[in-house]
Design an enzyme around this catalytic site. Sequence first.
Site, mmCIF file in Angstrom:
data_model
loop_
_atom_site.group_PDB
_atom_site.id
_atom_site.type_symbol
_atom_site.label_atom_id
_atom_site.label_comp_id
_atom_site.label_asym_id
_atom_site.label_seq_id
_atom_site.Cartn_x
_atom_site.Cartn_y
_atom_site.Cartn_z
ATOM 1 N N HIS A 128 0.837 -1.225 0.000
ATOM 2 C CA HIS A 128 0.000 0.000 0.000
ATOM 3 C C HIS A 128 0.864 1.265 0.000
ATOM 4 C CE1 HIS A 128 -3.904 -2.077 0.881
ATOM 5 N NE2 HIS A 128 -3.098 -2.953 1.455
ATOM 6 N N ASN A 201 -10.276 -2.772 2.693
ATOM 7 C CA ASN A 201 -10.002 -2.782 1.261
ATOM 8 C C ASN A 201 -11.286 -2.524 0.497
ATOM 9 O OD1 ASN A 201 -7.233 -3.310 1.295
ATOM 10 N ND2 ASN A 201 -7.483 -5.524 1.175
HETATM 11 FE FE1 HDD Z 1 -2.530 -4.714 5.531
HETATM 12 C C1 HDD Z 1 -1.029 -1.723 5.130
HETATM 13 C C2 HDD Z 1 -5.473 -3.437 4.351
HETATM 14 C C3 HDD Z 1 -3.948 -7.870 5.632
HETATM 15 C C4 HDD Z 1 0.164 -5.881 7.136
HETATM 16 N N1 HDD Z 1 -3.128 -2.931 4.857
HETATM 17 C C5 HDD Z 1 -2.370 -1.807 4.784
HETATM 18 C C6 HDD Z 1 -3.157 -0.714 4.303
HETATM 19 C C7 HDD Z 1 -4.405 -1.202 4.073
HETATM 20 C C8 HDD Z 1 -4.393 -2.593 4.431
HETATM 21 C C9 HDD Z 1 -5.596 -0.428 3.570
HETATM 22 C C10 HDD Z 1 -2.656 0.688 4.048
HETATM 23 C C11 HDD Z 1 -2.965 1.600 5.187
HETATM 24 C C12 HDD Z 1 -2.509 2.993 4.858
HETATM 25 O O1 HDD Z 1 -3.140 3.627 4.011
HETATM 26 O O2 HDD Z 1 -1.508 3.410 5.436
HETATM 27 N N2 HDD Z 1 -4.313 -5.519 4.999
HETATM 28 C C13 HDD Z 1 -5.426 -4.798 4.633
HETATM 29 C C14 HDD Z 1 -6.574 -5.680 4.598
HETATM 30 C C15 HDD Z 1 -6.139 -6.927 4.943
HETATM 31 C C16 HDD Z 1 -4.726 -6.824 5.213
HETATM 32 C C17 HDD Z 1 -7.977 -5.247 4.256
HETATM 33 C C18 HDD Z 1 -6.910 -8.206 5.077
HETATM 34 C C19 HDD Z 1 -8.153 -8.282 5.396
HETATM 35 N N3 HDD Z 1 -1.980 -6.551 6.210
HETATM 36 C C20 HDD Z 1 -2.721 -7.714 6.221
HETATM 37 C C21 HDD Z 1 -2.021 -8.735 6.956
HETATM 38 C C22 HDD Z 1 -0.865 -8.163 7.406
HETATM 39 C C23 HDD Z 1 -0.847 -6.795 6.919
HETATM 40 C C24 HDD Z 1 -2.525 -10.150 7.188
HETATM 41 C C25 HDD Z 1 0.253 -8.764 8.217
HETATM 42 C C26 HDD Z 1 0.145 -9.786 8.988
HETATM 43 N N4 HDD Z 1 -0.712 -3.970 5.947
HETATM 44 C C27 HDD Z 1 0.236 -4.612 6.647
HETATM 45 C C28 HDD Z 1 1.455 -3.765 6.932
HETATM 46 C C29 HDD Z 1 1.048 -2.391 6.321
HETATM 47 C C30 HDD Z 1 -0.303 -2.697 5.722
HETATM 48 C C31 HDD Z 1 2.735 -4.349 6.511
HETATM 49 C C32 HDD Z 1 2.026 -1.756 5.343
HETATM 50 C C33 HDD Z 1 2.168 -0.342 5.769
HETATM 51 C C34 HDD Z 1 1.420 -0.248 7.008
HETATM 52 O O3 HDD Z 1 0.888 -1.449 7.338
HETATM 53 O O4 HDD Z 1 1.290 0.756 7.689
HETATM 54 O O5 HDD Z 1 1.693 -3.672 8.273
#
Ligand code: HDD
Length: 758
Positions: A128, A201
Amino acid sequence: LAAAVTHNASKPDEFLRPGDDTPHIPDAGTIAAPASPQATAGTVSEAIVSDKTGGAATPGYNAVGGNLDRVRVDSGRQALTTNQGVAVADNQNSLKAGVRGPTALEDFILREKITHFDHERIPERVVHARGSGAHGYFECYKDLSALTRAAPFAGDGKRTPVFARFSTVAGGAGSADTVRDVRGFAVKFYTDEGNWDLVGNNIPVFFIQDAMKFPDLVHALKPEPHFGMPQASSAHDTFWDFVSLMPESTHMLLWQMSDRAIPRSYRMMQGFGVHTFRLVNAAGESAFCKFHWTPLAGTHALAWDEAVKIGGADPDFHRRDLWEAIESGHAPEWELSLQVFSEEQAEGFDFDVLDPTKLVPEELVPLTPVGKMVLNRNPDNFFAETEQIAFCTAHIVPGIDFSNDPLLQGRIHSYLDTQISRLGGVNFHELPINAPLAPVHNNQRDGMHRQAVHRGRVSYEPNSLGGGCPFQAGSAGFTSFPQPVEGDKVRAKPEKFAEHYAQARMFWNSQSTAEQRHIIKAFRFELTRVQTPAIRERVVSLLANVDEFLAGSVAEGLGFAVPDPAPEIGPVVRPVYAPSPALSLTAYPGDGSIRTRRIAILTTDGVDVAALSRICDVLLQQGAVPRVLAPTLGAVKGAGGKPAGGWQADITIEAAPSALYDALIIAPGEASTTSLCENGLAVEFVKDQYRHCKPILVIDTGADLLDRAGLPAVLPTGDADFSLINVSADQLDEGLAQFIQAVGGPRELDRETDPPVV
Ligand code: HDD
C-alpha cells in the site's frame, strides 16, 4: 579576498547574488488566468487548483484541523532561516575560500541544508505504498448505544473527524494509480475516546486465511526479487504460482480479476472492513459485525484498455481526481452500513465467520446504514499527513473489539510493528496526523523523536508521589470482551475453512454478463503474461471448481483444454448459494448525476461558437467539468476565422488523450470538423471513447468524424446505441439532455466485442 567581500556586501549584484542587504519580500507572482470562460465558474480546473496552493489553511474547518493548526507553517512574509531559526543572508552560494576556491567545512548553513536533504526520504510502506488521502468527518445517523458504546455512534447526528487514505497494494509510492490491483480503504476516526482505525479494502474478502501466510503472499506479489519486475502488477509468474497453490485464494482472485480492481475513482468504490469484528455495548453485551462503505456517487469502473492508457497519460489519475473533487466543493461521501449478527446465528452459517476468504451474504444478514463519511478537506502537506499517517488495526476504542479471525489477529501485531521502522521509532503516535484528539496520559517515556515534555518525577504506576495518576480508568476504559476460549494449543484450521469454491461461484453467478466477460478477459490477460505453462494450467484447474464456462473460456483464450479441477484436501461440504445481486457493481448506480465528470469537447478553428457556449453552460449547470480540447493551445477561432469570444483551448488533444475523459462532445462547425477529420489524434480520440463504451454526442457536421473513425451506427447486438448521440444543430438541447442521461448512467457495455471492432 577581503576586497571582494567588502565589495560584495556593498554591491551584491556584482557576483550574481539575487536580493540585497534589506529583507526582500517577493510578489506572489501572477497565477495564470483560467484559459476558457467556463473555467472561471468554480469547477475543477488547473487554475483553481493552483490558486489554492498559496492559500492559507482554514482553521477549524473540521475538528482535526484544530489539532493540526499548532504545527502548521505558512512562510508568507517570513525570512528564510536555518532549522535553528537563524536568518539566512544568502541561499545561493556556499561559503568558499576565494570565489574560485574550495568550500569551507565551517559552512554550517550548507551542511545543515544538504544533510537534511540527504535524509528526506523514509521507507515506503511495504505494501500500500502508493496512496492518496483526505480529511473529513463521519456523521452518525442515529444513536447506536444499544449496540455499541463506541464513541462515533454515541448520538444522533454526532460528528467525528476522520482522515481516509486510499491506496493500491503492490506498486511503489511512485507507481501508477490505475493498475489492476486491490485498493486499500483505510479510515482513521479521531474519536473522543481515542483513535479507531478501520483498515479495509475495496474488496470484502482476502487471499489468505491466516496471517502466517502474509509475507509469502506479499513476496509473491511484489516485483520478482532477481530483476525487480514487474512494478505494480500481478501479471507475473510468482504471484500466480503462489495463488495457484493456495486454493483459498480463488474467491478473492475472482474479485481481483473483476472491474473492482480498476475503479474509475476512489470516490466510486466500496470499502469493507473484511473481518468479522465485535460491537460491545455499555452493559458488556456483544454482537458480531461487518463494516461496509458505499459511495454515494455509485460504483464505477474503468475499461482495462482505458486503465492502461491512463497509466501513461496521467499516472496520478486517482490522486488528481480526489484532490480536484474536494477542491471544487464536491466532497465525496460514503455511507457506512453494518451487518450485525449474533454468535448463535454465526454458528448456523455454512461458512465460518472467522474465515476472511468468506463474506456474509446480504441475503443472510441485511445491511443497516448507520452514518456517512464526508471527505471535505485536502491535506496541507502530502508527506506530513498522507505519508506519515499510520493506520493500525490494533487501534480500537471501547465498544469495538476483535474476533478470532486468524488474519486479523496477525494484523493486530503487524501494523504497529511496521511503523517503528517506517516512521523511525515508537513515538510515531505523536506526529500531528497520528495524534489522537483524546488526551494521552501514561508512563511510557523517551524513545526517538519524543515531542511530549512530561513533567514531574513519576513515570510508574502504582505511585503515591504523583497522587496515583495517571490512574486506571476501570469500567470507563477499554475492556476486552470476555469471550470464553477452550481447546488444545494447535497449528490448525477450523473445518469450514477447507471449503474454497462455493462463495467464488456465488460471486461469479452474481455478475452481469459484461462483468463476467471482463473477468474472463482479465484472467486471460494476466495468465498470458505468465511464462510457465504449468502455472497457467493450475490456475484454470482452480476455476474448474468454480464454473465450467469460466474455466472453459479462460482455457480457450490461453490455448489449452480445461484441466481436471484442482483436488480437494479431504471431504468437503460445498454449500450452494443463490446469486447475490449486491455483489455486482451494477447494484450501486449512484444518483445519476454528472457532477465532477470530465467531458472533452473536441474543437478547432471554425467551431460554432454559440453552440460551444451553450454546451459549456449546460454542463457547468450540472456540475460537470467541460474541457475544450484543440490541436494547439491558444485562441479557438469561430466560423470564418473570427475570434471566438475569448474561447481558448484548455489543453491539447495530444497532451490529454481520450482515456482521461468520461465522455466526448464533438463541437459543430464545418471547417472545424473537416480539419479534425484530418487529425489522426482526434480520430484516435473518438475511437477510444467508443471502445471504452463512453457517451459521445455529435452535433451536425461533427458526425463526419464518426464516419472517419469507422464507428458503427448500431450496437453489435443490432440495437440502437443510446450513448452515441447524433443530432442536428437545432436539436442541441435535446441532444445534451440525452447525453447528460447517458453520462450519469452505466456505460454502453454492449458495444464490446472480443476483439474490439473499433
Ligand atoms: Fe494490511 C497496510 C489493508 C492484511 C500488514 N493494509 C495496509 C493498508 C491497508 C491494508 C488499507 C494501508 C494503510 C494505509 O493507508 O496506510 N491488509 C489490509 C486488509 C487486509 C490486510 C484489508 C486483510 C483483510 N496486512 C494484512 C495482513 C498483514 C498486513 C494479514 C500482516 C500480517 N498492511 C500490513 C502492513 C502495512 C499494511 C505491513 C504496510 C504499511 C502499514 O501497514 O502501515 O503492516
